[in-house]
Design a protein around this motif. Sequence first.
Motif, PDB file in Angstrom:
ATOM      1  N   THR A   2     -40.043  82.547   9.499  1.00  0.00           N
ATOM      2  CA  THR A   2     -39.926  81.257   8.831  1.00  0.00           C
ATOM      3  C   THR A   2     -41.095  81.048   7.874  1.00  0.00           C
ATOM      4  O   THR A   2     -41.268  79.956   7.342  1.00  0.00           O
ATOM      5  CB  THR A   2     -39.902  80.116   9.862  1.00  0.00           C
ATOM      6  OG1 THR A   2     -41.089  80.173  10.677  1.00  0.00           O
ATOM      7  CG2 THR A   2     -38.669  80.215  10.738  1.00  0.00           C
ATOM      8  N   GLN A   3     -41.882  82.093   7.653  1.00  0.00           N
ATOM      9  CA  GLN A   3     -43.017  82.037   6.736  1.00  0.00           C
ATOM     10  C   GLN A   3     -42.934  83.200   5.760  1.00  0.00           C
ATOM     11  O   GLN A   3     -42.245  84.194   6.004  1.00  0.00           O
ATOM     12  CB  GLN A   3     -44.339  82.105   7.505  1.00  0.00           C
ATOM     13  CG  GLN A   3     -44.586  80.926   8.423  1.00  0.00           C
ATOM     14  CD  GLN A   3     -45.909  81.056   9.146  1.00  0.00           C
ATOM     15  OE1 GLN A   3     -46.318  82.154   9.514  1.00  0.00           O
ATOM     16  NE2 GLN A   3     -46.590  79.942   9.363  1.00  0.00           N
ATOM     17  N   GLY A   4     -43.673  83.074   4.655  1.00  0.00           N
ATOM     18  CA  GLY A   4     -43.687  84.131   3.666  1.00  0.00           C
ATOM     19  C   GLY A   4     -42.463  84.103   2.778  1.00  0.00           C
ATOM     20  O   GLY A   4     -41.528  83.325   2.997  1.00  0.00           O
ATOM     21  N   PRO A  37     -45.857  88.100   7.274  1.00  0.00           N
ATOM     22  CA  PRO A  37     -44.530  87.532   7.517  1.00  0.00           C
ATOM     23  C   PRO A  37     -43.713  87.436   6.240  1.00  0.00           C
ATOM     24  O   PRO A  37     -44.225  87.094   5.171  1.00  0.00           O
ATOM     25  CB  PRO A  37     -44.839  86.147   8.083  1.00  0.00           C
ATOM     26  CG  PRO A  37     -46.200  85.815   7.569  1.00  0.00           C
ATOM     27  CD  PRO A  37     -46.941  87.114   7.509  1.00  0.00           C
ATOM     28  N   CYS A  38     -42.432  87.738   6.357  1.00  0.00           N
ATOM     29  CA  CYS A  38     -41.493  87.579   5.253  1.00  0.00           C
ATOM     30  C   CYS A  38     -40.095  87.803   5.814  1.00  0.00           C
ATOM     31  O   CYS A  38     -39.929  88.225   6.954  1.00  0.00           O
ATOM     32  CB  CYS A  38     -41.766  88.572   4.119  1.00  0.00           C
ATOM     33  SG  CYS A  38     -41.341  90.283   4.499  1.00  0.00           S
ATOM     34  N   GLY A  62     -37.733  77.788   6.052  1.00  0.00           N
ATOM     35  CA  GLY A  62     -39.183  77.670   5.954  1.00  0.00           C
ATOM     36  C   GLY A  62     -39.634  76.556   5.041  1.00  0.00           C
ATOM     37  O   GLY A  62     -40.783  76.532   4.601  1.00  0.00           O
ATOM     38  N   ARG A  65     -39.218  78.363   0.986  1.00  0.00           N
ATOM     39  CA  ARG A  65     -39.967  79.599   0.752  1.00  0.00           C
ATOM     40  C   ARG A  65     -39.537  80.256  -0.568  1.00  0.00           C
ATOM     41  O   ARG A  65     -38.379  80.165  -0.951  1.00  0.00           O
ATOM     42  CB  ARG A  65     -39.732  80.570   1.914  1.00  0.00           C
ATOM     43  CG  ARG A  65     -40.182  80.018   3.258  1.00  0.00           C
ATOM     44  CD  ARG A  65     -39.414  80.656   4.400  1.00  0.00           C
ATOM     45  NE  ARG A  65     -39.693  82.073   4.536  1.00  0.00           N
ATOM     46  CZ  ARG A  65     -38.948  82.898   5.265  1.00  0.00           C
ATOM     47  NH1 ARG A  65     -37.861  82.449   5.881  1.00  0.00           N
ATOM     48  NH2 ARG A  65     -39.274  84.159   5.359  1.00  0.00           N
TER      49      ARG A  65
END
Length: 211
Positions: A2-4, A37-38, A62, A65
Amino acid sequence: ATQGPVIIAFPGLAPISDALFCTGLWTAVLHAAGSAPCSAAFYAYHEEASAATWAVEQSRRGGGRPIIIVGYGYGGAAAGECARLLMSHDQPVALLITADAIKKSRVGFTTGTTLGIMTLDKGLPGVSGVNLAYVSPPSCDGRLLQRHVNYYQTDSTIRHGAFIPGATENHCIVRDASGAVSHATIDNRLSPDITADLRVFFPDAPSGDAR
């Protein structure tokens, strides 16, 4: 994750499971992300709609993102059209990378009765003037498409990309000390460059992951 960033990669005409094709594109995406993270996914060149749907879902998970789309060969055309789909739904694309983008067509590999792209590139009589370059992705507007980096070569007779007027950057890859460049080899030649383009979105990744 949920990040990147959210990364979509379109490897091109060859099946994405074929290790002999598009290894540079795989390498660039994997090296850029490293352990950071991605969300990354590879799609076939005819799956723009599915890829766009997936990207929107991942981006919203996210809280908006950034979406990155990378494509090589037929996948370059798919990347451009995927970006167009996203933009038509007011979904921003942070970065579009096209590598020797080729128009998608009904022409396939030689099967004994069908004249294919691989045969055309050998410069058969009567087809030397054919231009298969894809040059019509959406133009950068700074909002919905924030940056477009286009790489291409013109050493291959027919299978090659071209300068794209609406791109933020155009880079023509030419023969150098490492040897000739062709449509079949440009993705490996570009691996460090595409990695560097993607690394902007991974500022906290260890430097050792970059190559």
